[in-house]
Design an enzyme around this catalytic site. Sequence first.
Site, short mmCIF file in Angstrom:
data_model
loop_
_atom_site.label_atom_id
_atom_site.label_comp_id
_atom_site.label_asym_id
_atom_site.label_seq_id
_atom_site.Cartn_x
_atom_site.Cartn_y
_atom_site.Cartn_z
N TYR A 22 1.16 -0.65 0.23
CA TYR A 22 -0.06 0.32 0.14
C TYR A 22 1.12 1.44 0.11
O TYR A 22 1.01 1.95 -0.67
CB TYR A 22 -1.22 -0.30 1.77
CG TYR A 22 -1.68 1.08 2.04
CD1 TYR A 22 -2.36 1.53 0.67
CD2 TYR A 22 -1.01 2.37 2.17
CE1 TYR A 22 -3.16 3.01 1.11
CE2 TYR A 22 -1.74 3.42 2.78
CZ TYR A 22 -3.00 3.46 2.08
OH TYR A 22 -3.15 4.90 2.22
N HIS A 108 4.06 10.61 0.00
CA HIS A 108 3.16 10.57 -0.78
C HIS A 108 2.81 12.04 -0.90
O HIS A 108 3.02 12.74 0.45
CB HIS A 108 1.86 9.75 0.23
CG HIS A 108 1.91 8.32 -0.15
ND1 HIS A 108 1.73 7.88 0.47
CD2 HIS A 108 3.09 7.25 -0.56
CE1 HIS A 108 1.66 6.35 0.35
NE2 HIS A 108 2.47 5.95 -0.32
N HIS A 121 3.52 14.18 3.53
CA HIS A 121 3.58 13.16 4.20
C HIS A 121 4.15 11.58 3.99
O HIS A 121 3.97 11.19 2.87
CB HIS A 121 1.91 12.52 5.32
CG HIS A 121 1.08 11.90 4.34
ND1 HIS A 121 0.28 12.49 2.72
CD2 HIS A 121 1.29 10.19 3.97
CE1 HIS A 121 -0.22 11.46 2.55
NE2 HIS A 121 0.47 10.29 2.85
N HIS A 123 5.01 7.55 5.17
CA HIS A 123 4.26 6.36 5.27
C HIS A 123 6.33 6.29 6.28
O HIS A 123 6.93 5.26 5.10
CB HIS A 123 3.77 5.27 5.42
CG HIS A 123 2.50 5.89 4.91
ND1 HIS A 123 1.68 6.13 5.59
CD2 HIS A 123 2.28 6.97 3.67
CE1 HIS A 123 0.13 6.68 5.04
NE2 HIS A 123 0.67 7.53 4.26
#
Length: 239
Positions: A22, A108, A121, A123
């Site tokens: 993801y 992203h 941001h 991840h």
Amino acid sequence: MASFHHRIKSGKKGSATDHGAYIARQGKHRKKEEDLVATDYGNMPGWAQGDATLFWKASDKHERANGAAYREHEIALPEELTLEQQKELVRQLVPALIGNKPFQFAIHAPDAALGSGTNSHVHLMYSDREDDGIERSPEQTFRRYNAQHPERGGRRKDSGGKNSMELRDQMIATRKKCADIQNAALEKYGHAARVDHRTLKAQGIDRAPEHHLGQARIRGMSKEEREKYDARRQQLVGS
């Protein structure tokens, strides 16, 4: 308008492989790849050097049933910085927050659902399993640590043996470190804005905290609702 958003979370056994796909916008998540700015991984054991997916698959298969298959820092990146400067910032955050543990990150930058610009941001997904220099098979990597004979057990977990207060203090220290690194980047590139990891109460600010709304929830708002929410958000952050 720099604001501090740093969410620390974890994923249960069986969820790591899909979450890695993801954030990297792979497989069924490829339809969202237009917002992917950069992705990378590191500190992997020898058997996963060439493919982070191998590590997350092994974690899903061999991690203890009640253990976290992965943990994650989700961090908003200051919009005052350019994308290249944000990537530089992430490269500084990774070793500071992760140390020598296996990780995968993805930046992203979707178009901001409110206002203008992007909602950049990162991840930062990682395993609690610290590298001690001992080569282990995928299965052994996730076994229980053996303090007397480390070569017989799995890798030590960074969170192992800590009580709730120790974990709380560690989380606060981690959030402060994250804010300090962001502020150093903002200063380096000539911006007056700063972020603060503390609660509004600790900062002496008497207002309700700004709630972070996900992209899906914002897309469901009417144009009038978005404008009203954005105006209120600007007022709160600027107060």
